[in-house]
Design a protein around this motif. Sequence first.
Motif, mmCIF file in Angstrom:
data_model
loop_
_atom_site.group_PDB
_atom_site.id
_atom_site.type_symbol
_atom_site.label_atom_id
_atom_site.label_comp_id
_atom_site.label_asym_id
_atom_site.label_seq_id
_atom_site.Cartn_x
_atom_site.Cartn_y
_atom_site.Cartn_z
ATOM 1 N N CYS A 1 41.826 34.938 33.442
ATOM 2 C CA CYS A 1 42.439 36.251 33.653
ATOM 3 C C CYS A 1 43.892 36.095 34.075
ATOM 4 C CB CYS A 1 41.687 37.025 34.729
ATOM 5 S SG CYS A 1 40.204 37.804 34.111
ATOM 6 N N HIS B 1 46.176 35.062 31.343
ATOM 7 C CA HIS B 1 46.330 36.061 30.281
ATOM 8 C C HIS B 1 47.790 36.518 30.236
ATOM 9 C CE1 HIS B 1 45.880 39.805 28.040
ATOM 10 N NE2 HIS B 1 44.662 39.408 27.698
ATOM 11 N N LYS C 1 49.130 39.207 29.726
ATOM 12 C CA LYS C 1 49.427 40.500 30.360
ATOM 13 C C LYS C 1 49.437 40.409 31.883
ATOM 14 C CE LYS C 1 49.134 43.412 26.714
ATOM 15 N NZ LYS C 1 49.694 44.697 26.385
ATOM 16 N N HIS C 2 48.942 39.301 32.415
ATOM 17 C CA HIS C 2 48.793 39.263 33.872
ATOM 18 C C HIS C 2 50.130 39.282 34.617
ATOM 19 C CE1 HIS C 2 47.789 38.364 37.938
ATOM 20 N NE2 HIS C 2 48.417 37.204 37.894
ATOM 21 N N TYR D 1 51.808 42.606 34.639
ATOM 22 C CA TYR D 1 50.983 43.539 35.407
ATOM 23 C C TYR D 1 51.143 43.284 36.900
ATOM 24 C CZ TYR D 1 46.826 46.003 37.075
ATOM 25 O OH TYR D 1 45.969 46.844 37.746
ATOM 26 N N LYS E 1 52.961 45.885 39.504
ATOM 27 C CA LYS E 1 52.110 46.486 40.522
ATOM 28 C C LYS E 1 52.619 46.149 41.917
ATOM 29 C CE LYS E 1 47.316 47.250 41.788
ATOM 30 N NZ LYS E 1 45.993 47.553 41.268
ATOM 31 N N TYR F 1 54.575 48.756 45.241
ATOM 32 C CA TYR F 1 54.249 48.941 46.652
ATOM 33 C C TYR F 1 55.501 48.980 47.535
ATOM 34 C CZ TYR F 1 49.250 48.111 45.884
ATOM 35 O OH TYR F 1 47.945 48.215 45.483
ATOM 36 N N VAL G 1 37.761 52.227 43.418
ATOM 37 C CA VAL G 1 38.173 50.849 43.185
ATOM 38 C C VAL G 1 39.660 50.742 42.827
ATOM 39 C CG1 VAL G 1 37.601 50.778 40.739
ATOM 40 C CG2 VAL G 1 37.420 48.693 42.098
ATOM 41 N N TRP H 1 44.886 46.956 46.594
ATOM 42 C CA TRP H 1 44.831 46.270 45.290
ATOM 43 C C TRP H 1 43.387 45.910 44.940
ATOM 44 C CZ3 TRP H 1 49.621 43.736 43.196
ATOM 45 C CH2 TRP H 1 49.387 43.012 42.013
ATOM 46 N N GLU I 1 36.631 45.126 36.503
ATOM 47 C CA GLU I 1 37.706 45.415 37.456
ATOM 48 C C GLU I 1 38.629 44.210 37.629
ATOM 49 O OE1 GLU I 1 37.837 48.261 37.629
ATOM 50 O OE2 GLU I 1 35.820 49.089 37.701
ATOM 51 N N LEU I 2 38.036 43.017 37.599
ATOM 52 C CA LEU I 2 38.862 41.813 37.724
ATOM 53 C C LEU I 2 39.946 41.823 36.657
ATOM 54 C CD1 LEU I 2 39.410 38.972 38.940
ATOM 55 C CD2 LEU I 2 37.799 38.071 37.259
ATOM 56 N N MET I 3 39.564 42.192 35.461
ATOM 57 C CA MET I 3 40.542 42.195 34.376
ATOM 58 C C MET I 3 41.427 43.427 34.422
ATOM 59 S SD MET I 3 38.732 40.459 31.081
ATOM 60 C CE MET I 3 37.025 40.828 31.250
ATOM 61 N N GLU I 4 40.787 44.608 34.549
ATOM 62 C CA GLU I 4 41.559 45.842 34.379
ATOM 63 C C GLU I 4 42.447 46.157 35.564
ATOM 64 O OE1 GLU I 4 38.852 48.455 31.307
ATOM 65 O OE2 GLU I 4 39.396 49.271 33.251
ATOM 66 N N LEU I 5 41.903 46.030 36.759
ATOM 67 C CA LEU I 5 42.642 46.481 37.935
ATOM 68 C C LEU I 5 43.306 45.348 38.699
ATOM 69 C CD1 LEU I 5 40.127 49.084 39.327
ATOM 70 C CD2 LEU I 5 42.430 49.563 38.512
ATOM 71 N N PHE I 6 42.672 44.184 38.700
ATOM 72 C CA PHE I 6 43.146 43.141 39.593
ATOM 73 C C PHE I 6 44.134 42.187 38.928
ATOM 74 C CE2 PHE I 6 38.695 43.502 41.678
ATOM 75 C CZ PHE I 6 39.034 44.741 42.181
ATOM 76 N N THR I 7 43.971 41.965 37.631
ATOM 77 C CA THR I 7 44.828 40.931 37.057
ATOM 78 C C THR I 7 45.622 41.325 35.817
ATOM 79 O OG1 THR I 7 42.995 40.049 35.752
ATOM 80 C CG2 THR I 7 43.371 39.044 37.895
ATOM 81 N N ALA I 8 45.010 41.998 34.848
ATOM 82 C CA ALA I 8 45.682 42.081 33.550
ATOM 83 C C ALA I 8 45.961 43.489 33.049
ATOM 84 C CB ALA I 8 44.868 41.320 32.503
ATOM 85 N N GLY I 9 45.440 44.510 33.702
ATOM 86 C CA GLY I 9 45.719 45.869 33.257
ATOM 87 C C GLY I 9 44.702 46.373 32.257
#
Lengths: 522, 228
Positions: free
Chosen positions: A20, A23, A25-26, A29, A33, A37, A122, B116, B179-187
């Motif tokens: 991940c 990746h 995109k990481h 992102y 993000k 903040y 979440v 986060w 969530e690991l992928m979408e919110l935490f790391t890669a969007g």
Amino acid sequence: MKVVFGKVGALNWKSAVKLCIEHPKHAPYFVNKLWGYFISVPPDDATRKALEVVYVRSGHNVRPVLSAILKHPLLYEGPRMTKSPVVYSAGLLRIRGERITTEDWIWVDAMAGQQLFYPPNVSGWNDDSRSLGAALTVYGAAALAPRALDEAIARASAAGRNDRVLVTIFAPGGWDSLSLLYPSGDGRYRRLRPTLALRSNEGRKFSGDSRLHWHPSFEALSHLHDHGRLTVFPALGYHHPDQSHFTSRHFWEVGVLDSRQSTGWLGRLLDVIGDEDNAMQGLSLDSSLMPSLATYRVPVATLTNTTDYGFDSHNVSDVTGMLLQDAIGSLGGLIDDGDPFQRKASQTIGQADRLRRQLGRFVGEDGQAHYNTKAKYPETDFGRRLAGLAALLHAGFPIRAVALQAPGSYDTHSDQPGALANGAKEVADCLAAFQHDLELRHLGGRVVTLLWSEFGRRASATRWWASSLGWPAASTATATSSTTSTSAPSTRRCSSTGSTWTRTGFFRTRRSSRVSSWSRRR
Amino acid sequence: MVRDPPFRVDVETGSAVPVYDGRFGPEEAERLLWRAGFGPRGGEEYALAKKGLHRTVESLLHPVGPDRLIGKPPQVDGHAIAPKDAFGHDHLWWLDRMVRTSRPLVERMTLVWHDWFATSNETVGDQRIMLQQNELFRTLGLGSFVGLAMRVTINPAMLLYLNGLNSLKGAPNQNYARELMELFTAGVDAGYSERDVHEQARAPTGWTTSTATAGRSSASGARTTTTR
């Protein structure tokens, strides 16, 4: 064997996390993000790319990126940033060199929408919302002088008890004339809509035109019509209809055929007739601002629900609720010197508190809303919102325009008849109860309700075309008759392809010519 | 105790990120203290203005000396607070740290990570487990994001929150992976497929949490779908 992002190999949870983070995109992102903040405007492309380089070269370390963000010119030269409730509370105590001596701080922050260890979901807390007391948001309040909001609401409440009120209700997803007021004996209607057509004996006859029948779900509204409380504008449209729901809704909301228009048609009305400091004048009974109410000059507010001002969070008892009120009220009075930004923040907390106290009177000991109404609303969220609105108006809140969304979505494509009937019945029953409630409270002459949809089907069941239905419901003869138009659509006017029919009204001219003069009347 | 990984790259060398070079007076220092912390304690902005921007940021990023809270601890109705037990006292405990900390950026980043990797006690239902996660954010918050994401993945509060605990063989729960992928790391539009999500979900299975021990995660090889 596992396949993730196209890579094949033995995978455990550690390599999953690594994948991940590797990746492509990481890094963007992460950088975006984290930046968000600390700085309220987004980084330019060059800065973002440079931050990504810092991040990746450091082996995905936080500290170097943080260092670069904290030294970035935009942090010092860019706009101010809203403090979250917890940051604000901590700052109040920190600056004053005080310590925590009361549990009230829990409730103060919880009411402001940020109880630590209880993020709403979440995704965390939404930093974009300038939520006051969780339920009330004031748009345009930043331009106000301290206390102006309170004083204006008090002043307008005293002066404006006879102001007229326009309530607009958006019914999402294609309520079209041929479904809700259908030409029961018309053979072409049945040919064009073989699956959607209603049987000829369903629903009551429309008293304005014997060829039309009401959809059975609209029975409650048909009675309002028979009693002169309701007018129908069927088959409204605009030239060269855009066939997108979203674009069409936008056009109706802003009142012009311009996709870039950012103020709503009611918002522009308020800009003319409204006060510069009464945020209650334009009330969006929704979780966000309804676009029709967006103003340029004057403040407006959203109120999720009048009962949200009750203390239904986390086992809070009535006694604690009282403490909470006091805690928030005292926070509003905490700072009256020093930083104008802090003064403004404490001021808005105080403002929300006072408003909440006024709204809170509707909430009983059981935590439920009691609006003291004899009208029989359906037990639904929409019914409760309308019941709350009637109570707010009766209590003398200085409200001029209200926007909310009806429940349900009828753009189902599959099982449209069933979905439409269920949603339409709830809306019709709620509106009939609302009208009854207003008349019991002697408010019927002050309030006009407009129900509209952004989109209708084409006459042919398989195709679509933008249309709108409007039901201004009012109890006075003048309000009803002065805006009445009951010329009905007819499938005979359909072109040979069945794709469209003649407009009987042009929403924009109808509204702009009537609404301004009507709203000014007392 | 987890230690920060070594700090590998000095951003001041070779970074193309623009750096503020205007006046750094008390007002600018105060703004920085609000963003990177919780506002200035009495007169703090003047002291930092004298230090200048770079030394101030360094001092926030690398606090020296013991992690201590300044001033008297909170008292509610004449008693010390009970963050592990009394409802809402977890909030008071952390708010107190924000008020009295000598490491405002560490505390602020703890808040950032709480947002986060949002985890709610509404679902977790045990303040001790939430506080343990909070300490994780505080300890690792300025270091390696890889290390942080790793630890969060097996963190009891997170496992409970995103139903990772039910992620047993044969019924992989996709919540955490998504969530690991979408919110935490890669969007959200990172271009992964349903299959990626599913495969991810299979990866962390086999972790259990004992609420009695306030959340030490442990692996149980019998229930994993893959070798570690």
